[in-house]
Every structure is written in structure tokens, then in C-alpha cells.
Design a protein around this motif. Structure first.
Motif, short mmCIF file in Angstrom:
data_model
loop_
_atom_site.label_atom_id
_atom_site.label_comp_id
_atom_site.label_asym_id
_atom_site.label_seq_id
_atom_site.Cartn_x
_atom_site.Cartn_y
_atom_site.Cartn_z
N PRO A 204 0.82 -1.21 0.00
CA PRO A 204 0.00 0.00 0.00
C PRO A 204 0.86 1.26 0.00
CG PRO A 204 -0.80 -1.58 1.62
CD PRO A 204 0.52 -2.10 1.14
N ASP A 205 0.31 2.33 -0.57
CA ASP A 205 1.05 3.58 -0.67
C ASP A 205 1.22 4.27 0.68
OD1 ASP A 205 1.72 3.80 -3.41
OD2 ASP A 205 -0.35 4.30 -3.89
N GLY A 206 0.24 4.13 1.55
CA GLY A 206 0.26 4.87 2.80
C GLY A 206 1.00 4.17 3.92
N PRO A 207 1.04 4.80 5.11
CA PRO A 207 1.77 4.26 6.27
C PRO A 207 0.96 3.24 7.04
CG PRO A 207 0.83 6.39 6.84
CD PRO A 207 0.47 6.15 5.39
N TYR A 208 0.72 2.10 6.41
CA TYR A 208 -0.11 1.07 7.03
C TYR A 208 0.69 -0.13 7.52
CZ TYR A 208 -3.64 3.81 4.59
OH TYR A 208 -4.42 4.84 4.14
N LEU A 209 1.85 -0.36 6.93
CA LEU A 209 2.70 -1.48 7.32
C LEU A 209 4.02 -0.94 7.85
CD1 LEU A 209 2.13 -3.79 4.22
CD2 LEU A 209 1.10 -4.04 6.48
N ASN A 210 4.61 -1.66 8.78
CA ASN A 210 5.87 -1.23 9.38
C ASN A 210 7.01 -1.57 8.43
OD1 ASN A 210 7.76 -0.26 11.12
ND2 ASN A 210 7.51 -1.88 12.66
N LEU A 211 7.09 -0.76 7.35
CA LEU A 211 8.09 -0.95 6.31
C LEU A 211 8.72 0.40 5.97
CD1 LEU A 211 6.08 -3.20 3.82
CD2 LEU A 211 7.99 -3.94 5.26
N PRO A 212 9.91 0.40 5.41
CA PRO A 212 10.53 1.67 5.01
C PRO A 212 9.66 2.41 4.00
CG PRO A 212 12.13 -0.11 4.93
CD PRO A 212 10.80 -0.75 5.15
N GLU A 213 9.64 3.74 4.09
CA GLU A 213 8.86 4.54 3.16
C GLU A 213 9.28 4.30 1.72
OE1 GLU A 213 8.42 8.66 4.02
OE2 GLU A 213 8.30 8.34 6.18
N THR A 214 10.53 3.95 1.52
CA THR A 214 11.06 3.80 0.16
C THR A 214 10.41 2.67 -0.63
OG1 THR A 214 12.86 2.44 1.07
CG2 THR A 214 13.31 4.78 0.71
N ILE A 215 9.77 1.72 0.05
CA ILE A 215 9.14 0.62 -0.70
C ILE A 215 7.62 0.66 -0.64
CG2 ILE A 215 11.14 -0.90 -0.49
CD1 ILE A 215 9.64 -2.46 1.63
N ARG A 216 7.06 1.73 -0.07
CA ARG A 216 5.61 1.88 -0.14
C ARG A 216 5.20 2.06 -1.60
NH1 ARG A 216 4.84 6.30 4.73
NH2 ARG A 216 5.44 4.92 6.46
N GLY A 217 4.14 1.39 -1.99
CA GLY A 217 3.67 1.49 -3.36
C GLY A 217 4.47 0.68 -4.36
N LYS A 218 5.47 -0.08 -3.88
CA LYS A 218 6.27 -0.91 -4.77
C LYS A 218 5.92 -2.38 -4.55
CE LYS A 218 10.16 2.34 -4.82
NZ LYS A 218 9.54 3.10 -5.89
N GLY A 219 6.32 -3.21 -5.49
CA GLY A 219 6.01 -4.62 -5.37
C GLY A 219 6.64 -5.43 -6.47
N VAL A 220 5.97 -6.47 -6.89
CA VAL A 220 6.46 -7.34 -7.96
C VAL A 220 6.31 -6.57 -9.27
CG1 VAL A 220 6.19 -9.56 -9.10
CG2 VAL A 220 5.69 -9.35 -6.64
N PRO A 221 7.40 -6.18 -9.91
CA PRO A 221 7.31 -5.24 -11.04
C PRO A 221 6.32 -5.64 -12.12
CG PRO A 221 9.60 -5.53 -10.39
CD PRO A 221 8.80 -6.53 -9.59
N VAL A 222 6.33 -6.92 -12.52
CA VAL A 222 5.48 -7.34 -13.63
C VAL A 222 3.99 -7.21 -13.29
CG1 VAL A 222 5.39 -9.78 -12.95
CG2 VAL A 222 5.18 -9.16 -15.37
N LEU A 223 3.67 -7.13 -12.01
CA LEU A 223 2.29 -6.96 -11.57
C LEU A 223 2.02 -5.53 -11.09
CD1 LEU A 223 1.94 -10.27 -9.50
CD2 LEU A 223 1.28 -9.90 -11.89
N ALA A 224 2.88 -5.03 -10.23
CA ALA A 224 2.67 -3.73 -9.61
C ALA A 224 2.78 -2.58 -10.61
CB ALA A 224 3.67 -3.51 -8.47
N GLU A 225 3.57 -2.77 -11.67
CA GLU A 225 3.80 -1.69 -12.63
C GLU A 225 3.02 -1.87 -13.93
OE1 GLU A 225 8.03 -1.47 -13.09
OE2 GLU A 225 8.38 -1.26 -10.93
N ASN A 226 2.18 -2.87 -14.00
CA ASN A 226 1.41 -3.11 -15.22
C ASN A 226 0.16 -2.22 -15.22
OD1 ASN A 226 -0.30 -4.20 -17.24
ND2 ASN A 226 0.69 -6.19 -17.07
N PRO A 227 0.02 -1.34 -16.22
CA PRO A 227 -1.14 -0.43 -16.24
C PRO A 227 -2.48 -1.16 -16.23
CG PRO A 227 0.50 0.22 -17.88
CD PRO A 227 0.93 -1.12 -17.35
N ALA A 228 -2.53 -2.38 -16.76
CA ALA A 228 -3.79 -3.12 -16.83
C ALA A 228 -4.36 -3.42 -15.45
CB ALA A 228 -3.60 -4.41 -17.61
#
Length: 265
Positions: A204-228
Motif C-alpha cells: 500500500p502507498d500509505g503508512p499502514y505497514l511497518n516498512l521503510p517509506e522507500t518501498i511503499r507502493g512498490k512490489g512485484v514489477p510485472v504486476l505492480a507496474e502493469n497499467p492493466a
């Protein structure tokens, strides 16, 4: 207060956190230490898996059972529809998401961290010593591939999982095209399960998980970055904005002195 024994990056723990927030219930997170913490968990509940919810002297294991328990004991903002058809669809989607997105999402994430050293390092707990972070970051990809084979994450298994996840996301985009939620006009267990299971595909983009801000909104590229698939992730993030409580101070809702292993009463 309710207590949730969990792993921060467990999709099934996140499913329960979403449900607790949706129902407006206060709870304390207790991070279970892999290994010894799971042994202690077994002594409490008879199983080693998280999440486990403690309500008074009662322990409830398994995310689905926790959802049903919360609906029976805290009926405000129900999760499971009473209408027979909607109830059936809700339970079918919940089971499908648990078994498809939940399991295959781990394989897809393993592929991503195998290929990206910085991503791999960022996913370690915030209290991990720098020397260990640097060690993990430096593990060669071919070593991780060998390790993956030992747990059933072969290259073929990962490719198959990603192909299935593409179909899952395509189906979800279609289901949500003209509806605010997966079952009717109100959120249900189906929505929170799908949203929780999807965190390893794209955080998720927001501060919902105890993770570094740098990886919020990131994920598996072939899925997370696919416009479809962006309509699905946009829907998921709106669900978070509506119902998921952000972390206090961007870190954790748990007590700052919360144990990292289970304390047995």
C-alpha cells in the motif's frame, strides 16, 4: 484489549488487521518471533501459524475463523452478508483469495527479492542489525534460487504463479469495473481478504505497514507496474484510505514495549 499475534508481512495477519480496523476495534499487535515464538504459540493454541487473536482468555486461530468470531462477538459493521446469494459469493471469493492470491503472492514476491538486492534488504525488520542487512543484501541471486528450490519455489513454479496472478488481477479488475465492492454496495469479508492477500504483490502507498517509506507502493514489477492492473490497486488503496488505520508516527500501532516473542501467562 484484543491482542493479535502476527507477522507484519503476513497477508493473513493483514487481512485480520483490516477487519479489526473496519469494525473499529482496538487491539495490540504482538510480533511473533519465527522459531521460538512459534513454539510458544503452539503451546497456546495447538498450531504454529499466525494470525492468532486473543480475546480475554480465548485464543482464535486462522484468519477465516477470526473473521467469523469477530462477526459473532462484535456484530456492528458485519463482514458476511445475510442474503444467501451474497453470502455464498462472499465466502467463495474469500476462500479463493486465501488459496490463490495468498499462496501465489509469496512465490511472486520471492522472485522480486531474488532479483533486487535493495528490495530484499528493505523487507527486513527495522530492528535488524546493519551487519545482517548488508549480509542479506549481498546474497547472490543464484544462491536464492537454490534456496527457493528447497521450499518449492522453482523457476517454473514462480512463472506459473505469476501467470495465475495475472489472471486473478484481470478478473478482479473486471469485477470492480462497475461496483464499489466485490459483493454489493458495502464492504464484506471478500473485500478485506482480497486486499490483505494483495499486499505482497504491491505494498500500500500509505503508512499502514511497518516498512521503510522507500518501498511503499512498490512490489512485484510485472504486476505492480502493469497499467492493466492499476484499477485494482487503486481500488485497494481507496479501501485502505477508507477503513485501515495508519500507523501511529508511521511505525506501529502496538505498544512501543510490545514483545517480539510471545509471553505466556
Amino acid at each position: 484489549m484484543l491482542e493479535l499475534y502476527q507477522f507484519e508481512l503476513s497477508q493473513y495477519s493483514e487481512k485480520v488487521r483490516l477487519i479489526l480496523d473496519y469494525k473499529g476495534l482496538e487491539y495490540r499487535k504482538i510480533e511473533v518471533t519465527p522459531g521460538i515464538g512459534q513454539v510458544e504459540l503452539f503451546r497456546l493454541t495447538g498450531q504454529r501459524q499466525v494470525p492468532v487473536l486473543k480475546d480475554g482468555s480465548r485464543y482464535i486461530a486462522d484468519s477465516t475463523e477470526i473473521a467469523k468470531y469477530l462477526d459473532s462477538q462484535y456484530p456492528e459493521r458485519p463482514l458476511i452478508p445475510t442474503d444467501p446469494k451474497k453470502r455464498g459469493v462472499c465466502l467463495l471469493i474469500e476462500e479463493w483469495a486465501d488459496e490463490s492470491i495468498g499462496i501465489k503472492g509469496r512465490k511472486a514476491l520471492f522472485s522480486a527479492i531474488s532479483q533486487n538486492q535493495n528490495f530484499r534488504k528493505s523487507l527486513l525488520p527495522s530492528n535488524t542489525p546493519d551487519v545482517l542487512k548488508n549480509l542479506v543484501e549481498g546474497v547472490p541471486s543464484d544462491v536464492l534460487t537454490v534456496l527457493g528450490l528447497g521450499v518449492g519455489y522453482s523457476p517454473d513454479a514462480i512463472r506459473s504463479a505469476i501467470a495465475d496472478l495475472k489472471q486473478d488481477l484481470e478478473a478482479l479488475v473486471l469485477l470492480l469495473a462497475d461496483s464499489p465492492y466485490l459483493v454489493g454496495d458495502e464492504p464484506t469479508l471478500a473485500d478485506f481478504t482480497v486486499a490483505g492477500m494483495s499486499i505482497l504483490l504491491k505494498f500500500p502507498d500509505g503508512p499502514y505497514l511497518n516498512l521503510p517509506e522507500t518501498i511503499r507502493g512498490k512490489g512485484v514489477p510485472v504486476l505492480a507496474e502493469n497499467p492493466a492492473y492499476q484499477p485494482f490497486f487503486a481500488w485497494r488503496d481507496r479501501l485502505y484510505a477508507q477503513y485501515r488505520k495508519p500507523l501511529i508516527g508511521g511505525t506501529t500501532t502496538a505498544s512501543p514495549n510490545a514483545p517480539t516473542s510471545i509471553q505466556i501467562e
